[in-house]
Design a protein around this motif. Structure first.
Motif, PDB file in Angstrom:
ATOM      1  N   VAL A   1      15.431   3.185 -14.279  1.00 24.21           N
ATOM      2  CA  VAL A   1      15.629   1.887 -13.638  1.00 24.21           C
ATOM      3  C   VAL A   1      15.383   2.120 -12.152  1.00 24.21           C
ATOM      4  N   SER A   2      14.443   1.387 -11.563  1.00 23.23           N
ATOM      5  CA  SER A   2      14.160   1.506 -10.129  1.00 23.23           C
ATOM      6  C   SER A   2      14.709   0.279  -9.417  1.00 23.23           C
ATOM      7  N   LEU A   3      15.384   0.539  -8.289  1.00 25.58           N
ATOM      8  CA  LEU A   3      16.083  -0.514  -7.555  1.00 25.58           C
ATOM      9  C   LEU A   3      15.859  -0.371  -6.063  1.00 25.58           C
ATOM     10  N   LYS A   4      15.856  -1.510  -5.359  1.00 26.71           N
ATOM     11  CA  LYS A   4      15.823  -1.470  -3.891  1.00 26.71           C
ATOM     12  C   LYS A   4      17.147  -0.897  -3.426  1.00 26.71           C
ATOM     13  N   SER A   5      17.100  -0.173  -2.304  1.00 32.12           N
ATOM     14  CA  SER A   5      18.325   0.433  -1.797  1.00 32.12           C
ATOM     15  C   SER A   5      18.242   0.581  -0.292  1.00 32.12           C
ATOM     16  N   ASP A   6      19.359   0.370   0.376  1.00 27.19           N
ATOM     17  CA  ASP A   6      19.455   0.650   1.799  1.00 27.19           C
ATOM     18  C   ASP A   6      19.116   2.130   2.002  1.00 27.19           C
ATOM     19  N   PRO A   7      18.253   2.471   2.969  1.00 24.95           N
ATOM     20  CA  PRO A   7      17.834   3.863   3.138  1.00 24.95           C
ATOM     21  C   PRO A   7      18.996   4.866   3.272  1.00 24.95           C
ATOM     22  N   GLN A   8      20.033   4.517   3.999  1.00 26.84           N
ATOM     23  CA  GLN A   8      21.156   5.452   4.160  1.00 26.84           C
ATOM     24  C   GLN A   8      21.941   5.605   2.860  1.00 26.84           C
TER      25      GLN A   8
ATOM     26  N   GLN B   1      19.760  -7.072  -1.302  1.00 24.02           N
ATOM     27  CA  GLN B   1      18.755  -6.591  -0.344  1.00 24.02           C
ATOM     28  C   GLN B   1      17.567  -7.548  -0.305  1.00 24.02           C
ATOM     29  N   VAL B   2      17.135  -7.990  -1.479  1.00 23.73           N
ATOM     30  CA  VAL B   2      15.983  -8.895  -1.560  1.00 23.73           C
ATOM     31  C   VAL B   2      16.357 -10.287  -1.046  1.00 23.73           C
ATOM     32  N   VAL B   3      17.485 -10.804  -1.470  1.00 20.43           N
ATOM     33  CA  VAL B   3      17.898 -12.146  -1.046  1.00 20.43           C
ATOM     34  C   VAL B   3      18.105 -12.188   0.468  1.00 20.43           C
ATOM     35  N   ASP B   4      18.618 -11.109   1.043  1.00 15.96           N
ATOM     36  CA  ASP B   4      18.835 -11.048   2.497  1.00 15.96           C
ATOM     37  C   ASP B   4      17.545 -11.212   3.294  1.00 15.96           C
ATOM     38  N   LYS B   5      16.405 -10.940   2.695  1.00 23.20           N
ATOM     39  CA  LYS B   5      15.110 -11.039   3.380  1.00 23.20           C
ATOM     40  C   LYS B   5      14.456 -12.415   3.195  1.00 23.20           C
TER      41      LYS B   5
END
Length: 123
Positions: free
Chosen positions: A52-59, A106-110
């Motif tokens: 499962v691949s997901l967007k993630s905050d880099p830190q 993360q996506v909705v925030d953009k």
């Protein structure tokens, strides 16, 4: 968590989120989940290993990769902004829920502010 449980849990959680679209733009081998027309989760099999691949905050991404051996940089994705989660004893339903929710947010925030208000529960 085994592979079958990982994929089923991630899919169930993603589809419970508001305005989630489930589609197959890259063919039947990749399940893609979008919000606002943007991808927040992909599921597929790489070299026989479901992931499962997901967007993630880099830190957070770096921290999670250090804590959980089953979390790696995103497979065929931007390694800074995506992670891939594989089956493993260190992966729990609670962790998957946190990661899926973080990715969706993360996506909705953009998205434009007006769209964000419409998509957020109670917004």
């Amino acid at each position: 968590m085994d592979s079958k449980s990982l994929l089923a849990c991630a899919q169930r959680l993603a589809l419970e989120l508001p305005f989630t679209e489930h589609c197959w733009p890259f063919g039947p081998e990749y399940d893609v989940f979008k919000v606002g027309g943007k991808i927040f989760m992909l599921m597929g099999v790489v070299h026989g290993r479901p992931h499962v691949s997901l967007k993630s905050d880099p830190q957070k991404s770096l921290l999670n990769q250090q804590i959980y051996r089953s979390i790696e940089p995103g497979y065929h994705l931007n390694k800074k902004h995506w992670i891939s989660v594989y089956a493993g004893d260190d992966i729990s339903p609670g962790l998957i829920a946190d990661l899926v929710n973080d990715s969706w947010n993360q996506v909705v925030d953009k998205l434009p502010k007006r769209t964000q208000k419409q998509m957020r529960p109670g917004g």
